[in-house]
Write an enzyme that holds these catalytic residues in place. Structure first.
Site, PDB file in Angstrom:
ATOM      1  N   GLU A   1       0.837  -1.216   0.000  1.00 32.00           N
ATOM      2  CA  GLU A   1       0.000   0.000   0.000  1.00 32.00           C
ATOM      3  C   GLU A   1       0.862   1.252   0.000  1.00 32.00           C
ATOM      4  O   GLU A   1       1.741   1.409   0.854  1.00 32.00           O
ATOM      5  CB  GLU A   1      -0.916  -0.007   1.232  1.00 32.00           C
TER       6      GLU A   1
ATOM      7  N   LYS B   1      -7.265  -1.138  11.357  1.00 34.40           N
ATOM      8  CA  LYS B   1      -6.623  -1.518  10.086  1.00 34.40           C
ATOM      9  C   LYS B   1      -5.387  -0.651   9.861  1.00 34.40           C
ATOM     10  O   LYS B   1      -4.345  -1.118   9.406  1.00 34.40           O
ATOM     11  CB  LYS B   1      -7.636  -1.366   8.947  1.00 34.40           C
TER      12      LYS B   1
ATOM     13  N   ASP C   1       3.947 -14.467  10.663  1.00 33.40           N
ATOM     14  CA  ASP C   1       2.619 -14.820  10.169  1.00 33.40           C
ATOM     15  C   ASP C   1       1.673 -13.636  10.406  1.00 33.40           C
ATOM     16  O   ASP C   1       1.206 -13.406  11.528  1.00 33.40           O
ATOM     17  CB  ASP C   1       2.151 -16.075  10.933  1.00 33.40           C
TER      18      ASP C   1
ATOM     19  N   HIS D   1      -2.274  10.755  -0.215  1.00 34.61           N
ATOM     20  CA  HIS D   1      -2.298   9.577  -1.082  1.00 34.61           C
ATOM     21  C   HIS D   1      -2.147   9.948  -2.547  1.00 34.61           C
ATOM     22  O   HIS D   1      -1.770   9.126  -3.350  1.00 34.61           O
ATOM     23  CB  HIS D   1      -3.638   8.837  -0.925  1.00 34.61           C
TER      24      HIS D   1
HETATM   25  C1  MEV Z   1      -5.657   3.143   5.237  1.00 32.50           C
HETATM   26  O1  MEV Z   1      -4.918   2.024   4.847  1.00 32.50           O
HETATM   27  C2  MEV Z   1      -5.667   3.271   6.743  1.00 32.50           C
HETATM   28  C3  MEV Z   1      -6.540   4.390   7.298  1.00 32.50           C
HETATM   29  O2  MEV Z   1      -7.861   4.255   6.806  1.00 32.50           O
HETATM   30  C4  MEV Z   1      -6.516   4.248   8.800  1.00 32.50           C
HETATM   31  C5  MEV Z   1      -7.498   5.151   9.533  1.00 32.50           C
HETATM   32  O3  MEV Z   1      -8.498   5.554   8.959  1.00 32.50           O
HETATM   33  O4  MEV Z   1      -7.217   5.387  10.729  1.00 32.50           O
HETATM   34  C6  MEV Z   1      -6.051   5.740   6.855  1.00 32.50           C
END
Ligand code: MEV
Length: 446
Positions: free
Chosen positions: A84, A267, A283, A400
């Site tokens: 990513e 995430k 892992d 991004h």
């Molecule tokens: C993107 O990979 C992760 C985010 O969505 C985490 C978040 O929103 O805290 C930017």
């Protein structure tokens, strides 16, 4: 107000091309020629074939170095394997902003992993529990242990039971084994032990064994990282630092209150933790499973980090890992803390199978398993701060965009050497598309 800050040893790495980055890592004696050759060659087909089944190729990931990490006073170059865009840059940025507050402080519990044997049809559960408790030492002594595990201080620690009176399959008796797996991830060690114990346990209790397996929810193997962000470190040309501190706390509150946000929040943390896990041959699915199960541990799924603003270092919680230093900037300070179960190994065949793993571990100063978990927790915390800072500030898309534009350029067929330039032009002209990439590329070539 400002603390004299030592520059990070790898600052500016992002401005170099890959060969020059490797030169710098070599100059700093973090890597040598052999490591460079390994990084260049990656995983060979025979190695891949030995690792998995029906192998027909290898799937490579970008392998980058997060810079600026000061973890428990140690300067680190953190290898991250992740596809990513923005993840490595975001971690490096958050680590840089943490330096005026002293960087990250971490701790980890011993490498205790648990597993269970599921028993059903036990004629007398209470009697079975008594018999197992009485035989605990004998059963633990029956577990086959490799000398290398004992030499590292590992071995079985306890055998307990837990009765689940109601399940769809009726009452279940769980026999729970805890082992110190030393520097291994531990799955093989625990599973081997459980399978050796299962027939004995069945005989002792009169029950039937359904399964024997480790638990990925390794609640006894926790890593914690903490950090302080001064308000002036967070400030940018548009936004006042104290305002950003408050907004980050408010964003964190949503992750505590609502699972829809918590999943995304976590995430983002795992973007960092898993990239370190991947680079060190660990892992990642186990890491994610543990983190999510832990996040739901209180009956509702929550964000894994906690962010608070304290007026100054003196107002930090008693059990805080971060402390006021001489010349510490005055408050308010944004205090972040991340605790998660983290089963990362540095020993064991599965961890060592990939040729890049020793290179990654060398970059990290050859940590033991606990130290690796502490570093990964620090990276997860940094990743979370970077995401929250972007979200409450300019929004996530601004950062991004350049990386997205680079991917669009590459997908359009622009050669890798020119993709960054084409991407920058697309962002500046606010036209990010295949057509724009191709037209800019041909005008650059003309
Ligand atoms: C993107 O990979 C992760 C985010 O969505 C985490 C978040 O929103 O805290 C930017």
């Amino acid at each position: 107000m400002t603390v004299p800050e030592t520059p990070a040893p790898l600052s500016g790495l992002h401005r170099l091309d890959p060969a020059a980055r490797l030169d710098l890592l070599q100059q700093q004696r973090r890597l040598d020629e052999r490591d460079r050759a390994v990084l260049d060659a990656g995983l060979s087909l025979p190695e891949a074939d030995a690792m998995s089944e029906n192998v027909v190729g290898r799937y490579a990931l970008p392998y980058g170095i997060a810079t600026n990490f000061l973890v428990d006073g140690e300067e680190l170059a953190v290898p991250m394997a992740v596809e990513e865009p923005s993840v490595v840059a975001a971690a490096s940025k958050a680590a840089k902003l943490a330096r005026p507050g002293g960087g990250f402080r971490t701790e980890a519990t011993p490498n205790l992993m648990g597993g269970h044997i599921q028993l059903v049809d036990v004629p007398d559960i209470a009697a079975a529990q008594r018999a197992l408790a009485a035989a605990e030492r004998e059963l633990l002594a029956h577990i086959p242990i490799r000398g290398s595990l004992l030499a590292r201080g590992g071995g079985p620690r306890s055998l307990t039971t837990r009765h689940i009176p109601h399940s769809e399959a009726g009452p279940i008796l769980l026999v729970e084994l805890t082992m110190d797996v030393a520097d291994a991830m531990g799955a093989n060690i625990v599973n081997t032990a459980l399978e050796a114990l299962a027939p004995l346990v069945a005989e002792l209790t009169g029950g039937a064994v359904v399964l024997s397996i480790l638990s990925n929810l390794c609640v006894q193997r926790l890593a914690t990282a903490e950090v302080l962000y001064t308000w002036n470190a967070l400030a940018d040309s548009r936004t006042e630092g104290r305002h950003l501190q408050r907004r980050i706390v408010q964003a964190d509150a949503l992750a505590q209150a609502d699972p829809h946000r918590a999943a995304t929040h976590n995430k983002g943390i795992l973007n960092g933790v898993e990239a370190v896990a991947m680079a060190t041959g660990n892992d990642c699915r186990a890491v994610a499973a543990a983190a999510h199960a832990w996040a739901a541990g209180e009956g509702r799924y929550r964000g894994l980090t906690r962010w608070t603003v304290v007026p100054g270092a003196d107002a930090l919680p008693q059990d805080s890992l971060v402390r006021a230093r001489d010349g510490e900037p005055s408050g308010p300070l944004l205090h972040g803390r991340l605790t998660l179960p983290l089963a990362l190994g540095v020993a064991g065949h599965s961890t060592r199978a990939h040729p890049l793993v020793p290179v990654s571990l060398k970059l990290l100063g050859n940590p033991d398993a606990r130290r690796l978990a502490r570093i990964a927790a620090a990276v997860g915390l940094a990743q979370n701060l970077a995401a929250l800072l972007a979200l409450v500030g300019t929004g996530i898309q601004a950062g991004h965009m350049r990386l997205h534009a680079r991917q669009v350029a590459l997908a359009a067929g622009v050669p890798a050497g020119q993709a960054a330039r084409v991407a920058a032009e697309m962002v500046a002209s606010r036209r990010i598309s295949t057509e724009a990439a191709l037209s800019l590329h041909s005008s650059l070539a003309a």
